[in-house]
Design a protein around this motif. Sequence first.
Motif, short mmCIF file in Angstrom:
data_model
loop_
_atom_site.label_atom_id
_atom_site.label_comp_id
_atom_site.label_asym_id
_atom_site.label_seq_id
_atom_site.Cartn_x
_atom_site.Cartn_y
_atom_site.Cartn_z
N PHE A 176 -49.15 -4.83 72.04
CA PHE A 176 -48.53 -6.08 72.10
C PHE A 176 -46.99 -6.17 71.68
O PHE A 176 -46.60 -4.96 71.25
CB PHE A 176 -49.20 -7.21 70.98
CG PHE A 176 -50.59 -7.39 71.31
CD1 PHE A 176 -51.10 -8.23 72.09
CD2 PHE A 176 -51.56 -6.58 70.44
CE1 PHE A 176 -52.36 -8.51 72.33
CE2 PHE A 176 -53.00 -6.67 70.54
CZ PHE A 176 -53.46 -7.64 71.64
N GLU A 177 -46.48 -7.13 72.21
CA GLU A 177 -44.89 -6.95 72.20
C GLU A 177 -44.71 -7.39 70.71
O GLU A 177 -43.81 -6.69 70.08
CB GLU A 177 -44.08 -8.01 73.16
CG GLU A 177 -42.87 -8.00 72.90
CD GLU A 177 -42.18 -9.02 73.72
OE1 GLU A 177 -40.93 -8.87 74.16
OE2 GLU A 177 -42.93 -9.95 74.24
N TYR A 178 -45.43 -8.28 70.09
CA TYR A 178 -45.19 -8.56 68.69
C TYR A 178 -46.83 -8.73 68.36
O TYR A 178 -47.39 -9.27 68.71
CB TYR A 178 -44.51 -9.95 68.52
CG TYR A 178 -44.52 -10.63 67.10
CD1 TYR A 178 -43.76 -9.87 66.12
CD2 TYR A 178 -45.41 -11.48 66.84
CE1 TYR A 178 -43.79 -10.51 65.05
CE2 TYR A 178 -45.42 -11.84 65.56
CZ TYR A 178 -44.53 -11.38 64.59
OH TYR A 178 -44.57 -12.06 63.21
N LYS A 194 -52.11 -13.25 64.55
CA LYS A 194 -51.15 -13.80 65.78
C LYS A 194 -50.38 -12.67 66.32
O LYS A 194 -49.84 -12.06 65.62
CB LYS A 194 -50.53 -14.63 65.02
CG LYS A 194 -49.77 -15.79 66.29
CD LYS A 194 -49.00 -16.95 65.85
CE LYS A 194 -48.34 -17.81 67.02
NZ LYS A 194 -47.72 -18.86 66.19
N ARG A 196 -48.07 -11.57 70.08
CA ARG A 196 -47.58 -11.93 71.64
C ARG A 196 -47.66 -11.07 72.68
O ARG A 196 -47.18 -9.64 72.47
CB ARG A 196 -46.05 -12.45 71.45
CG ARG A 196 -45.56 -13.01 72.73
CD ARG A 196 -43.98 -13.45 72.35
NE ARG A 196 -43.25 -12.66 72.19
CZ ARG A 196 -42.18 -12.69 71.09
NH1 ARG A 196 -42.38 -13.79 70.37
NH2 ARG A 196 -41.38 -11.32 70.87
N GLU A 205 -41.12 -14.50 78.60
CA GLU A 205 -41.83 -14.20 77.28
C GLU A 205 -43.45 -14.22 77.38
O GLU A 205 -43.91 -14.98 78.33
CB GLU A 205 -41.66 -15.43 76.50
CG GLU A 205 -41.95 -15.17 74.92
CD GLU A 205 -41.64 -16.41 74.00
OE1 GLU A 205 -42.26 -17.19 73.59
OE2 GLU A 205 -40.66 -16.25 73.51
N GLN A 207 -47.41 -14.38 76.66
CA GLN A 207 -48.17 -15.55 76.00
C GLN A 207 -48.76 -15.19 74.62
O GLN A 207 -49.08 -14.09 74.18
CB GLN A 207 -49.55 -15.65 76.80
CG GLN A 207 -50.46 -16.95 76.41
CD GLN A 207 -51.54 -16.98 77.27
OE1 GLN A 207 -51.62 -16.60 78.38
NE2 GLN A 207 -52.50 -17.87 77.05
N TRP A 208 -48.79 -15.91 73.76
CA TRP A 208 -49.13 -15.93 72.26
C TRP A 208 -50.67 -15.90 72.22
O TRP A 208 -51.41 -16.82 72.95
CB TRP A 208 -48.67 -17.09 71.50
CG TRP A 208 -47.24 -16.91 71.14
CD1 TRP A 208 -46.27 -17.77 71.57
CD2 TRP A 208 -46.55 -16.33 69.90
NE1 TRP A 208 -44.93 -17.43 71.19
CE2 TRP A 208 -45.23 -16.57 70.09
CE3 TRP A 208 -47.17 -15.28 69.08
CZ2 TRP A 208 -44.29 -15.75 69.56
CZ3 TRP A 208 -46.23 -14.65 68.30
CH2 TRP A 208 -44.90 -15.10 68.22
N TRP A 305 -54.04 -18.34 72.03
CA TRP A 305 -53.46 -19.11 70.94
C TRP A 305 -53.45 -20.39 70.93
O TRP A 305 -53.21 -20.77 71.86
CB TRP A 305 -52.38 -18.63 70.24
CG TRP A 305 -51.80 -19.08 69.14
CD1 TRP A 305 -51.08 -20.22 69.06
CD2 TRP A 305 -52.35 -18.73 67.60
NE1 TRP A 305 -50.99 -20.59 67.67
CE2 TRP A 305 -51.72 -19.85 66.88
CE3 TRP A 305 -52.81 -17.77 67.11
CZ2 TRP A 305 -51.67 -19.58 65.42
CZ3 TRP A 305 -53.04 -17.63 65.83
CH2 TRP A 305 -52.54 -18.51 65.19
#
Length: 602
Positions: A176-178, A194, A196, A205, A207-208, A305
């Motif tokens: 994941f990116e974050y 959680k 992203r 950007e 998706q969460w 999310w």
Amino acid sequence: MLLERAWRVGLRSWKPIKPSPARSRNFSINPPTPRALPRWQRYLRRTGYFGFSIGVVWAVDRQFNASAIGRNLRTLWACALITAEYKMNFTPEKSDQIPELHERVADIMFNLFTSNGGLYIKIGQAIGANAAFLPRPMQIKFASLFDDAPQIPHSDVLSVFASEFGRPPSGPGGMFEYFDEKAIASASIAQVHKARMWPEPGEKEGQWVAVKIQKPAVAKQTEWDLGAYRVVMWLFEKVAFDLPVYFVVDFVSEHLRRELDFQLEAQNAQRTAAYVAADPRLSQTVYIPRVFPALTTKRIMTAEWIDGVRLSDRDGILRLMGDLPGSPTPLRGGTRAIMEPMVELFSNQMFLWGWVHCDPHPGNVLVRPHPASPRKPQLVLLDHGLYVQLTEEFRRDWCSVWEGLLAGEWGVVDGVTRKWGVGMPDLFASAVLMRPVKLGRGRPQREAEERGKPLEEMTNYERSVVMKAKLRGFLTDTDRMPKVLIFLLRNMRMVQGNNKSLNSPVNRIKITGYAASHALTRITPHASLRARLHEYHHYLVFRTVMLSIDAAFWIARTRQWLWRVLGLGRDGMGFEDEIERSVRGLAKSSFGMDVGADAFDG
């Protein structure tokens, strides 16, 4: 010749030289016998060896087996204590001490489940699903058995990602990116983070998403825990309680194993989403979060999310719907707009789809503004790990039971319950509708005659004996009983509890009854003229009963409104509260059981 003769004479005259005593001591083959240690030193040494061995086994079990052996020993010890308590203290002579006995046993069970954690919480919740039939102290303890646990360290999260994907969750080369290292929720078998996703081509950007990660110890503990569960239920049936409980072990164990497979959970969510999308009404009021199969394995699941208010946050829900001050733009429809689609959803699952979500507790339901109509509420159903599939025959019988109960066709109800190996159709009907039901006339009088004296005049021991006898009479043939009933009744109790928590805004029995009747007409669309006439009469009786139930519902709603207007209380006594009060009265009069007000919340 002379040499040979001299040699023979020498041999005859030779004698071995005996060593001196000093030399004997110095060159003996056997070593000298050591002087024995004192007894206390020998015991001390043995104790040290034993303690060291126990320490090694404990360390190895904890490091490589997730303390599975220690957890099982704790379980067997608790079972031994419970068995000894009931064998020694559940006697006619100690009748006055039986409430204290139940209190001690409830503490032992609660401490066992919370100490072991993991699947033990799930097993405890499965037992607690029938809390209404347990002694009062156990009802209280099981009501506080929440599926909550501390977070695992981030190093364990990294190890799970490494074993499942061969990549870290974030950073260079990450999935994941974050990725938030702190979990937003942690339960007994998994926790949720959680994250992203990396942006797709053309996106600014990603998706969460919600990433559900199974805790590493769970996989190691599962079979040990289920084996201990099997032993516990056998001991409870054969030694401690003398009640038929072991018959559910295989069924419950199999579904608990499935709940640990997150790929199966993702498939369940996709299947339910397809059912919802195909229903014109539910597709506008219910939403199933999208799952990402490419980012899902047996121990990690990635889903869309969703921001919303959990149904367990009662005040937050009431503010969102405008029933409490604090919401600048309350959603339309009030709490009725939440509970009506919920009851319809689970009714369709039971009667139409034959595919039932078995864990609809308020923590698994979100409410959010509808993305396309922001002033309308939308239900979001989470956690799709536990489902049951109904056979076509059982679904037909289940519809017939519901419609028969509401149309007064006691012969239908009696026939189906006996087919299922269930005695005492009155008790079964009360458990299904969650309201007192008496099938036939004269039954209470016959039961009183069989008991010999009123329950109020019995001792604690005598009431317990009567209750056990009735429960054994309730399950007359456990081999024929459909095991899915365990989860269906649990589902219905949870839906009822959700309706109750929001002040009973909908007539749950009416919605469920109409769903059963509608499903039954779809199962048998063609019939002869005689059968049709019978069905018309049957439907007239059905509608009459439903009107009477609806009248009782609106009387309760009017009383609630008067309470609020007169300032006697915000909630008053809702429809579900009145039903539960009647059921508690039935349990008290028929079984002598003191059922708490929260025992039916699921």
